[in-house]
Design a protein around this motif. Structure first.
Motif, short mmCIF file in Angstrom:
data_model
loop_
_atom_site.label_atom_id
_atom_site.label_comp_id
_atom_site.label_asym_id
_atom_site.label_seq_id
_atom_site.Cartn_x
_atom_site.Cartn_y
_atom_site.Cartn_z
N VAL A 32 38.77 30.56 29.31
CA VAL A 32 39.35 31.86 29.67
C VAL A 32 40.59 31.64 30.53
O VAL A 32 40.48 31.30 31.71
CB VAL A 32 38.33 32.74 30.43
CG1 VAL A 32 38.95 34.09 30.78
CG2 VAL A 32 37.05 32.92 29.63
N PRO A 33 41.75 31.83 29.94
CA PRO A 33 42.98 31.71 30.73
C PRO A 33 42.98 32.73 31.87
O PRO A 33 42.41 33.81 31.75
CB PRO A 33 44.09 32.04 29.72
CG PRO A 33 43.48 31.81 28.39
CD PRO A 33 42.02 32.14 28.54
N HIS A 34 43.59 32.37 32.96
CA HIS A 34 43.77 33.23 34.13
C HIS A 34 42.55 33.33 35.04
O HIS A 34 42.56 34.14 35.96
CB HIS A 34 44.26 34.63 33.73
CG HIS A 34 45.46 34.59 32.83
ND1 HIS A 34 46.70 34.17 33.26
CD2 HIS A 34 45.59 34.89 31.52
CE1 HIS A 34 47.55 34.21 32.26
NE2 HIS A 34 46.91 34.64 31.19
N LEU A 35 41.49 32.54 34.78
CA LEU A 35 40.41 32.47 35.76
C LEU A 35 40.87 31.59 36.91
O LEU A 35 41.49 30.55 36.69
CB LEU A 35 39.14 31.87 35.15
CG LEU A 35 38.28 32.74 34.27
CD1 LEU A 35 36.96 32.03 33.95
CD2 LEU A 35 38.02 34.10 34.85
N GLN A 92 45.06 42.49 43.20
CA GLN A 92 45.45 41.12 42.90
C GLN A 92 44.60 40.45 41.83
O GLN A 92 44.73 39.25 41.61
CB GLN A 92 45.40 40.29 44.18
CG GLN A 92 46.28 40.82 45.30
CD GLN A 92 47.74 40.89 44.90
OE1 GLN A 92 48.28 39.97 44.32
NE2 GLN A 92 48.38 42.02 45.21
N GLY A 93 43.68 41.21 41.20
CA GLY A 93 42.88 40.61 40.15
C GLY A 93 41.47 41.15 40.11
O GLY A 93 41.18 42.24 40.62
N TYR A 94 40.59 40.40 39.47
CA TYR A 94 39.22 40.83 39.20
C TYR A 94 38.20 39.90 39.84
O TYR A 94 38.42 38.70 39.99
CB TYR A 94 38.95 40.81 37.69
CG TYR A 94 39.77 41.80 36.90
CD1 TYR A 94 39.27 43.07 36.64
CD2 TYR A 94 41.03 41.46 36.42
CE1 TYR A 94 40.02 43.99 35.92
CE2 TYR A 94 41.78 42.37 35.69
CZ TYR A 94 41.27 43.63 35.44
OH TYR A 94 42.01 44.54 34.73
N VAL A 95 37.06 40.49 40.17
CA VAL A 95 35.86 39.76 40.54
C VAL A 95 34.77 40.29 39.63
O VAL A 95 34.54 41.51 39.59
CB VAL A 95 35.45 39.99 42.02
CG1 VAL A 95 34.18 39.22 42.35
CG2 VAL A 95 36.57 39.62 42.96
N ALA A 96 34.13 39.41 38.89
CA ALA A 96 33.07 39.83 37.98
C ALA A 96 31.82 39.03 38.30
O ALA A 96 31.88 37.82 38.50
CB ALA A 96 33.48 39.60 36.53
N SER A 113 46.17 39.50 35.02
CA SER A 113 46.60 39.38 33.63
C SER A 113 45.49 38.89 32.69
O SER A 113 45.73 38.74 31.49
CB SER A 113 47.79 38.43 33.54
OG SER A 113 47.45 37.18 34.12
N VAL A 114 44.28 38.69 33.19
CA VAL A 114 43.19 38.20 32.35
C VAL A 114 42.87 39.21 31.26
O VAL A 114 42.98 40.42 31.46
CB VAL A 114 41.92 37.87 33.20
CG1 VAL A 114 41.24 39.15 33.68
CG2 VAL A 114 40.95 37.00 32.43
#
Length: 144
Positions: A32-35, A92-96, A113-114
């Motif tokens: 997974v790009p962008h992790l 600024q992004g994701y937390v899953a 951008s993920v």
């Protein structure tokens, strides 16, 4: 959900997870790009494995346990069934966070951008493998 720390006469004994759990996290990051990071935590907030550049893994694991509790309760109260996953989108992004069996969770950090669909697809696959590995380690630790 089962806790991964055991109480004994000598004190708490924490589960040692197989190296394959770290391998699975590295593989997930490669797919997974962008992790930007990934960790496996016990449901009570202890880091079991990590593949992250952050030095905040212990804090993230503890917060994951809190979020897990809220997610479980929210799913229960709303009649949505058992907890499966939680996604937080920040500026600024994701937390899953994904349930990995009854004893562990996988938390991943990603850039804004993920591809969220790809993130879910690959993380769900990884959590199945992580759950198998953690459950096997638990079963082994239960043997006398």
């Amino acid at each position: 959900m089962r806790r991964l720390s055991r109480q004994s006469a000598e004190g708490n004994q924490h589960l040692t997870v197989p190296a394959a759990v770290n391998d699975e996290l590295r593989s997930l990051r490669a797919r997974v790009p962008h992790l930007t990071g990934a960790l496996v935590a016990s449901v009570d907030g202890f880091v079991l494995a990590r593949d992250a550049a952050t030095s905040e893994a212990e804090g993230i694991a503890a917060l994951t346990a809190v979020a897990l509790g809220v997610g479980i309760r929210l799913a229960e109260v709303t009649g949505q069934g058992g907890f499966r996953e939680l996604l937080v989108r920040g500026e600024q992004g994701y937390v899953a966070t994904y349930a990995a069996g009854a004893s562990a969770v996988v938390t991943v950090l990603a850039q804004p951008s993920v591809n969220v669909g790809r993130l879910h697809l690959e993380a769900r696959r990884s959590t199945v493998r992580v759950a198998e590995l953690v459950d096997a380690a638990l079963a082994q630790s239960d043997k006398p």
